[in-house]
Design a protein around this motif. Structure first.
Motif, PDB file in Angstrom:
ATOM      1  N   GLN A 137     -17.949 146.980  79.080  1.00  0.00           N
ATOM      2  CA  GLN A 137     -18.008 145.980  78.013  1.00  0.00           C
ATOM      3  C   GLN A 137     -19.430 145.504  77.768  1.00  0.00           C
ATOM      4  OE1 GLN A 137     -16.402 141.959  78.686  1.00  0.00           O
ATOM      5  NE2 GLN A 137     -15.278 142.163  76.769  1.00  0.00           N
ATOM      6  N   HIS A 138     -20.140 145.126  78.823  1.00  0.00           N
ATOM      7  CA  HIS A 138     -21.519 144.671  78.633  1.00  0.00           C
ATOM      8  C   HIS A 138     -22.408 145.812  78.150  1.00  0.00           C
ATOM      9  CE1 HIS A 138     -20.205 141.602  81.771  1.00  0.00           C
ATOM     10  NE2 HIS A 138     -20.345 140.942  80.641  1.00  0.00           N
ATOM     11  N   TYR A 139     -22.143 147.005  78.640  1.00  0.00           N
ATOM     12  CA  TYR A 139     -22.939 148.158  78.217  1.00  0.00           C
ATOM     13  C   TYR A 139     -22.739 148.430  76.728  1.00  0.00           C
ATOM     14  CZ  TYR A 139     -25.331 152.648  78.676  1.00  0.00           C
ATOM     15  OH  TYR A 139     -26.225 153.676  78.546  1.00  0.00           O
ATOM     16  N   LEU A 140     -21.508 148.251  76.254  1.00  0.00           N
ATOM     17  CA  LEU A 140     -21.228 148.419  74.829  1.00  0.00           C
ATOM     18  C   LEU A 140     -21.944 147.359  74.001  1.00  0.00           C
ATOM     19  CD1 LEU A 140     -19.689 149.464  72.318  1.00  0.00           C
ATOM     20  CD2 LEU A 140     -17.770 148.027  73.013  1.00  0.00           C
ATOM     21  N   TYR A 294     -14.336 148.586  84.454  1.00  0.00           N
ATOM     22  CA  TYR A 294     -13.241 147.702  84.864  1.00  0.00           C
ATOM     23  C   TYR A 294     -13.201 146.468  83.967  1.00  0.00           C
ATOM     24  CZ  TYR A 294     -10.564 144.270  87.473  1.00  0.00           C
ATOM     25  OH  TYR A 294      -9.648 143.312  87.835  1.00  0.00           O
ATOM     26  N   GLN A 295     -11.982 146.057  83.564  1.00  0.00           N
ATOM     27  CA  GLN A 295     -11.790 144.817  82.816  1.00  0.00           C
ATOM     28  C   GLN A 295     -10.536 144.124  83.320  1.00  0.00           C
ATOM     29  OE1 GLN A 295     -12.357 144.629  78.523  1.00  0.00           O
ATOM     30  NE2 GLN A 295     -13.260 146.667  78.525  1.00  0.00           N
ATOM     31  N   ILE A 306      -4.875 151.522  83.303  1.00  0.00           N
ATOM     32  CA  ILE A 306      -5.271 152.817  83.879  1.00  0.00           C
ATOM     33  C   ILE A 306      -6.772 152.999  83.745  1.00  0.00           C
ATOM     34  CG2 ILE A 306      -5.056 155.319  83.606  1.00  0.00           C
ATOM     35  CD1 ILE A 306      -2.146 154.799  82.700  1.00  0.00           C
ATOM     36  N   ALA A 307      -7.311 152.643  82.562  1.00  0.00           N
ATOM     37  CA  ALA A 307      -8.752 152.764  82.345  1.00  0.00           C
ATOM     38  C   ALA A 307      -9.522 151.838  83.283  1.00  0.00           C
ATOM     39  CB  ALA A 307      -9.089 152.434  80.893  1.00  0.00           C
ATOM     40  N   ALA A 308      -8.989 150.630  83.508  1.00  0.00           N
ATOM     41  CA  ALA A 308      -9.636 149.707  84.438  1.00  0.00           C
ATOM     42  C   ALA A 308      -9.658 150.289  85.847  1.00  0.00           C
ATOM     43  CB  ALA A 308      -8.921 148.358  84.419  1.00  0.00           C
ATOM     44  N   GLY A 309      -8.546 150.915  86.244  1.00  0.00           N
ATOM     45  CA  GLY A 309      -8.500 151.559  87.559  1.00  0.00           C
ATOM     46  C   GLY A 309      -9.491 152.694  87.666  1.00  0.00           C
ATOM     47  N   ILE A 310      -9.634 153.466  86.600  1.00  0.00           N
ATOM     48  CA  ILE A 310     -10.622 154.551  86.589  1.00  0.00           C
ATOM     49  C   ILE A 310     -12.029 153.983  86.709  1.00  0.00           C
ATOM     50  CG2 ILE A 310     -11.644 156.345  85.130  1.00  0.00           C
ATOM     51  CD1 ILE A 310      -8.850 156.920  84.059  1.00  0.00           C
ATOM     52  N   THR A 403     -15.219 158.822  79.564  1.00  0.00           N
ATOM     53  CA  THR A 403     -14.723 158.799  78.186  1.00  0.00           C
ATOM     54  C   THR A 403     -13.501 157.902  78.053  1.00  0.00           C
ATOM     55  OG1 THR A 403     -15.528 161.064  77.879  1.00  0.00           O
ATOM     56  CG2 THR A 403     -13.970 160.237  76.265  1.00  0.00           C
ATOM     57  N   VAL A 404     -12.588 157.990  79.016  1.00  0.00           N
ATOM     58  CA  VAL A 404     -11.401 157.128  78.997  1.00  0.00           C
ATOM     59  C   VAL A 404     -11.817 155.659  79.043  1.00  0.00           C
ATOM     60  CG1 VAL A 404      -9.367 156.413  80.317  1.00  0.00           C
ATOM     61  CG2 VAL A 404      -9.862 158.843  80.003  1.00  0.00           C
ATOM     62  N   CYS A 405     -12.770 155.341  79.921  1.00  0.00           N
ATOM     63  CA  CYS A 405     -13.254 153.956  80.014  1.00  0.00           C
ATOM     64  C   CYS A 405     -13.904 153.512  78.710  1.00  0.00           C
ATOM     65  CB  CYS A 405     -14.251 153.828  81.171  1.00  0.00           C
ATOM     66  SG  CYS A 405     -13.506 153.967  82.813  1.00  0.00           S
ATOM     67  N   ALA A 406     -14.640 154.435  78.066  1.00  0.00           N
ATOM     68  CA  ALA A 406     -15.307 154.099  76.810  1.00  0.00           C
ATOM     69  C   ALA A 406     -14.291 153.814  75.706  1.00  0.00           C
ATOM     70  CB  ALA A 406     -16.235 155.232  76.396  1.00  0.00           C
ATOM     71  N   VAL A 407     -13.262 154.652  75.614  1.00  0.00           N
ATOM     72  CA  VAL A 407     -12.223 154.448  74.591  1.00  0.00           C
ATOM     73  C   VAL A 407     -11.555 153.098  74.794  1.00  0.00           C
ATOM     74  CG1 VAL A 407      -9.989 155.267  73.754  1.00  0.00           C
ATOM     75  CG2 VAL A 407     -11.835 156.910  74.212  1.00  0.00           C
ATOM     76  N   ASN A 408     -11.236 152.772  76.034  1.00  0.00           N
ATOM     77  CA  ASN A 408     -10.595 151.486  76.313  1.00  0.00           C
ATOM     78  C   ASN A 408     -11.527 150.321  76.010  1.00  0.00           C
ATOM     79  OD1 ASN A 408      -8.466 149.762  77.557  1.00  0.00           O
ATOM     80  ND2 ASN A 408     -10.076 149.390  79.053  1.00  0.00           N
ATOM     81  N   THR A 409     -12.802 150.454  76.357  1.00  0.00           N
ATOM     82  CA  THR A 409     -13.768 149.382  76.119  1.00  0.00           C
ATOM     83  C   THR A 409     -13.922 149.104  74.630  1.00  0.00           C
ATOM     84  OG1 THR A 409     -14.990 149.892  78.149  1.00  0.00           O
ATOM     85  CG2 THR A 409     -16.168 148.675  76.441  1.00  0.00           C
ATOM     86  N   VAL A 410     -14.040 150.165  73.830  1.00  0.00           N
ATOM     87  CA  VAL A 410     -14.172 150.005  72.377  1.00  0.00           C
ATOM     88  C   VAL A 410     -12.925 149.342  71.809  1.00  0.00           C
ATOM     89  CG1 VAL A 410     -14.259 151.285  70.203  1.00  0.00           C
ATOM     90  CG2 VAL A 410     -15.818 151.894  72.066  1.00  0.00           C
TER      91      VAL A 410
END
Length: 541
Positions: A137-140, A294-295, A306-310, A403-410
């Motif tokens: 999130q902060h990176y985005l 993680y969020q 799932i993305a947070a766990g990744i 990529t999964v984390c990025a999709v979730n963050t966006v």
């Protein structure tokens, strides 16, 4: 023959996969800028665009007519935004997107240059792609979209690349590379103390440790011979010290000279202050651990969970890489040793500083990200994997996780913005459509409204809704000496407080002209009416 042709095509596709992934990340970043980025603007980020417009109108490099924040930002995003505003003077959204497209492309180029100088090979290509995906999130918000911390990492990774390149250069080219590195880091030092603390201090510490280790392992009988046998380590330490001095010189110029000429709050206010209620070192390091995607708040078995766990697993992987590489440090090449020790020293220096300085924000860790990802690349490159294609498969698996984390963050940022306020663009557009041009608002709405309307609104940032005190922070100086002609007052009932509780409204002669359930706008006949309300509110206190 057909089978061979098919195999050749698949091989070429596999070889080009890191580049395709990199391109996909860049295009995703541009999409985010152009589509949801149209309204996900907060006042901190908007101040850069307002400053860029002011500098273009003045034709200056640094403005005497602007209240900066804690840094002067001699070289920052305003240069990219200024280019965008020259092309799109009436559409600041496109100006921002154009400026960030250039900034992200230059960032990718700088990372590719670093990968070549560090000898990271193919895993390094995956590293560059990773750094273009908005996985946290902060990176985005502060790097990929806002670009603020992108500039810091851009500078120090260029310096690190030149330092590594100089280790094998002849004396003439080594001196030239050091000179270029010093020029870059001196300019970066003028932007503030962050780079000196986050990068140069850890680099000097890591280089010193490497030299001590090399001398300890040397079998030479005297100092001269021992130092000669450790020529690369000596050169590395010398380069680290020289660039650190250049960074300190840049910061000194900013703090001692430019601070007298321009208005910004230097970091001289920071003190050693270890309070019992302050963050502990383990808590601060855990913040960095969480920066990989993680969020809080998502259901464990939902996509967000799932993305947070990744994201947690990626944080674990980073620490695994550190431990694994430290255990076989003697077997690594000098460049790889430096990257591992540099990350360890960054964690140590930053962790201690954040724990004992009474000034800390989660996003301070963003400057460590490129080195953390580089250490992951070192682990993939140097691990003793026997199965054919194992390195590529491991890199691809990590890429899929990021990529999964990025999709979730966006997705999460669009639904629940970190700092931007939903619906603010509608309120700002309504003001423009109804002939308003100037008014008052608290900080987190004021500058954002200016950018959202491409400068059609001019908003005076006030400290609170009980007075017309204009802080000397991220706004034109003229706001302290002038007043809006026919001012509006915007209240965000979610981030300010209930409109009826605002003393400027309670004791003022104003009319409610807009209310969408969250944003309430009041109309004052003139600036005198607004000042009368402020005086009445002060008298009641």
């Amino acid at each position: 023959m057909k089978q061979q042709t098919k195999g050749g095509v698949l091989h070429k596709l596999w070889q080009s996969l890191p580049w395709l992934w990199m391109a996909a990340a860049y295009l995703t970043d541009l999409w985010y800028q152009l589509v949801p980025g149209r309204w996900i603007v907060d006042s901190d980020l908007a101040s850069e665009m307002i400053l860029a417009d002011l500098l273009n109108r003045e034709g200056s490099v640094i403005s005497h007519n602007w209240f900066y924040s804690t840094e002067l930002k001699v070289v920052n995003l305003q240069w990219f935004y200024r280019l965008g505003l020259l092309l799109f003077p009436d559409d600041w959204h496109l100006a921002r997107a154009f400026g960030m497209a250039i900034a992200l492309a230059l960032y990718a180029a700088a990372m590719l240059f670093f990968v070549k100088c560090a000898g990271l090979g193919r895993p390094g290509l995956w590293m560059v792609g990773t750094l273009l995906w908005p996985f946290g999130q902060h990176y985005l918000v502060y790097a990929i979209y806002g670009g603020y911390y992108l500039v810091y990492t851009f500078f120090y990774m260029l310096v690190l690349a030149l330092v590594l390149r100089s280790l094998t250069a002849d004396k003439k080219h080594c001196a030239l590379q050091w000179l270029l590195a010093c020029l870059i880091t001196a300019v970066a030092g003028m932007n503030g103390v962050k780079q000196l603390m986050v990068f140069h201090a850890p680099l000097c510490l890591a280089a010193a440790v490497l030299l001590v280790m090399a001398l300890h392992g040397s079998d030479k009988p005297d100092w001269k011979a021992a130092l000669q046998s450790c020529r690369k380590e000596v050169r590395l330490l010398a380069a680290s010290v020289v660039t650190a001095v250049a960074s300190a010189a840049g910061y000194f110029v900013s703090n001692a000279v430019l601070s007298r000429l321009y208005d910004f709050k230097s970091y001289n206010f920071i003190t050693w202050d270890r309070d019992e209620n302050w963050f502990t070192l383990d808590r601060i390091l855990m913040d960095f651990f969480h920066e990989f995607g993680y969020q809080n708040g998502s259901g464990v078995f939902h996509f967000g969970g799932i993305a947070a766990g990744i994201g947690l697993l990626l944080g674990c992987w980073m620490f695994f890489c550190i431990v694994r590489l430290l255990l076989r440090l003697d077997k690594l090449q000098l460049n790889d040793k430096l990257l591992v020790l540099l990350l360890v020293c960054m964690l140590a220096v930053c962790g201690m500083c954040y724990a004992y300085f009474h000034e800390y924000y989660l996003y301070f860790w963003l400057m460590n990200m490129p080195v953390a990802i580089a250490v992951m690349a070192v682990e993939i490159k140097t691990e003793d994997l026997h199965l054919p294609g194992a390195r590529g498969l491991l890199a691809a698996a990590l890429a899929a996780c990021f990529t999964v984390c990025a999709v979730n963050t966006v997705r999460q940022e669009q639904e629940h913005p970190y700092l931007a306020h939903k619906g603010l663009k509608n309120a700002a557009d309504w003001l423009v459509e109804n002939g308003y041009t100037e008014g008052y608002s608290t900080f987190w709405n004021g500058n954002a409204m200016i950018e959202l309307t491409s400068g059609k609104l001019d908003v005076w940032t006030i400290a609170n809704l009980n007075s017309l005190v204009v802080p000397d922070w991220l706004q034109p100086k003229e706001h302290l000496t002038t007043d809006p002609v026919h001012p509006f007052l915007l209240i965000d009932t979610e981030t300010d407080y209930a409109a009826d509780d605002a003393q400027l409204v309670k004791y003022g002669s104003c009319t409610e002209v807009y209310n969408d359930g969250r944003y309430v706008i009041y109309d004052f006949a003139d600036a005198a009416a607004a000042h009368e309300a402020a005086q009445a509110a002060e008298a009641k206190q």
